[in-house]
Enzyme design. Structure first.
Site, PDB file in Angstrom:
ATOM      1  N   ASP A 124       0.866  -1.167   0.000  1.00  0.00           N
ATOM      2  CA  ASP A 124       0.000   0.000   0.000  1.00  0.00           C
ATOM      3  C   ASP A 124       0.907   1.222   0.000  1.00  0.00           C
ATOM      4  O   ASP A 124       1.997   1.200   0.589  1.00  0.00           O
ATOM      5  CB  ASP A 124      -0.919   0.015   1.218  1.00  0.00           C
ATOM      6  CG  ASP A 124      -2.056   1.003   1.027  1.00  0.00           C
ATOM      7  OD1 ASP A 124      -2.756   0.929  -0.001  1.00  0.00           O
ATOM      8  OD2 ASP A 124      -2.247   1.881   1.899  1.00  0.00           O
ATOM      9  N   LYS A 173      12.692   5.821 -12.216  1.00  0.00           N
ATOM     10  CA  LYS A 173      11.743   5.917 -11.096  1.00  0.00           C
ATOM     11  C   LYS A 173      12.017   4.791 -10.091  1.00  0.00           C
ATOM     12  O   LYS A 173      12.068   5.030  -8.895  1.00  0.00           O
ATOM     13  CB  LYS A 173      10.288   5.869 -11.586  1.00  0.00           C
ATOM     14  CG  LYS A 173       9.296   6.004 -10.421  1.00  0.00           C
ATOM     15  CD  LYS A 173       7.842   6.057 -10.810  1.00  0.00           C
ATOM     16  CE  LYS A 173       6.969   5.943  -9.566  1.00  0.00           C
ATOM     17  NZ  LYS A 173       5.540   5.814  -9.858  1.00  0.00           N
TER      18      LYS A 173
HETATM   19  P1  IMP Z   1      -2.867   2.442  -3.500  1.00  0.00           P
HETATM   20  O1  IMP Z   1      -1.583   1.996  -2.881  1.00  0.00           O
HETATM   21  O2  IMP Z   1      -3.167   1.667  -4.738  1.00  0.00           O
HETATM   22  O3  IMP Z   1      -3.991   2.465  -2.515  1.00  0.00           O
HETATM   23  O4  IMP Z   1      -2.601   3.902  -4.034  1.00  0.00           O
HETATM   24  C1  IMP Z   1      -2.984   5.053  -3.338  1.00  0.00           C
HETATM   25  C2  IMP Z   1      -2.924   6.261  -4.228  1.00  0.00           C
HETATM   26  O5  IMP Z   1      -1.591   6.711  -4.348  1.00  0.00           O
HETATM   27  C3  IMP Z   1      -3.464   6.109  -5.646  1.00  0.00           C
HETATM   28  O6  IMP Z   1      -4.134   7.301  -5.973  1.00  0.00           O
HETATM   29  C4  IMP Z   1      -2.254   5.972  -6.493  1.00  0.00           C
HETATM   30  O7  IMP Z   1      -2.454   6.464  -7.777  1.00  0.00           O
HETATM   31  C5  IMP Z   1      -1.255   6.801  -5.715  1.00  0.00           C
HETATM   32  N1  IMP Z   1       0.077   6.232  -5.886  1.00  0.00           N
HETATM   33  C6  IMP Z   1       0.525   5.038  -5.458  1.00  0.00           C
HETATM   34  N2  IMP Z   1       1.806   4.862  -5.839  1.00  0.00           N
HETATM   35  C7  IMP Z   1       2.151   5.978  -6.538  1.00  0.00           C
HETATM   36  C8  IMP Z   1       3.340   6.378  -7.203  1.00  0.00           C
HETATM   37  O8  IMP Z   1       4.351   5.678  -7.264  1.00  0.00           O
HETATM   38  N3  IMP Z   1       3.293   7.584  -7.788  1.00  0.00           N
HETATM   39  C9  IMP Z   1       2.211   8.396  -7.759  1.00  0.00           C
HETATM   40  N4  IMP Z   1       1.083   8.065  -7.165  1.00  0.00           N
HETATM   41  C10 IMP Z   1       1.051   6.852  -6.551  1.00  0.00           C
END
Ligand code: IMP
Length: 196
Positions: free
Chosen positions: A68, A170
């Site tokens: 997460d 990245k």
């Molecule tokens: P989750 O981990 O999928 O719940 O992501 C949470 C939020 O953070 C989402 O809106 C993703 O698009 C954003 N997010 C997660 N990882 C990244 C990243 O590496 N770069 C930019 N946004 C991220």
């Protein structure tokens, strides 16, 4: 060694494959025919990472990992944090999320922020967690066409946004890259002692 990755996010799959390809046989949920949504309703990034991964493990009883990630902005008391995906609403729209973030930071001097990733690994019923943090600032506008999520507004020390990096660049600097390298190091060390 086969590991199932508890995510439906293809961008994350690409980033993990960048690091894990050739080392581990990583299968995505789609590849094992798992289509249910995994829950993530905890109030910490660690808790959500554990919840997703534990739920999958309980269902499939196979070694797996999940992660997460949240964006924590100092001037907004750590928000959006666990609400990063749904910051501007349930539609999980990255453009709307970035627009709201830029609006909420309007006029704030401190634009420092960090991405935090927590990977949870479950191997034979044992749970391990690995953290990766990337510090930066939130820019005043979106820049770059790579990456995903908040990448176009997340500015690194060299002035580029994460969306201006190649996938390889990245992975070298990112929260997720750092966490996944800790995971790899753990797996390599742990398995030196397990001759089967
Ligand atoms: P989750 O981990 O999928 O719940 O992501 C949470 C939020 O953070 C989402 O809106 C993703 O698009 C954003 N997010 C997660 N990882 C990244 C990243 O590496 N770069 C930019 N946004 C991220």
């Amino acid at each position: 060694m086969e590991l199932i990755f508890a995510t439906g996010n293809q961008n994350k799959v690409k980033e993990f494959q960048q690091e894990l390809a050739g080392k581990y046989d990583v299968k995505t949920l789609a590849e094992i025919g798992f289509t249910d949504e995994l829950p993530e309703d905890q109030d910490t990034i660690e808790g959500n990472s554990l919840q997703k991964t534990q739920t999958l493990y309980n269902l499939i009883k196979k070694d797996c990992f999940g992660e997460d990630t949240g964006l924590e902005v100092a001037a907004l008391d750590g928000e959006p944090g666990v609400y990063s995906a749904r910051y501007a609403g349930d539609q999980k729209d990255s453009e709307a999320n970035m627009d709201l973030l830029l609006k909420n930071l309007n006029g704030k001097k401190d634009r420092s922020a960090q991405f935090k990733t927590v990977i949870t690994l479950i191997l034979s019923d044992k749970v391990y967690q690995f953290e990766g943090i990337l510090k930066g600032t939130i820019g005043h506008c979106k820049k770059g066409s790579g990456g995903f999520g908040y990448d176009p507004v997340f500015v690194l020390e060299d002035g580029r946004t994460l969306a201006e990096l190649t996938l390889e660049e990245k992975s070298t600097v990112s929260h997720r890259g750092k966490a996944v390298r800790k995971l790899i190091q753990f797996l390599q060390n742990d398995y030196i002692y397990k001759v089967e």
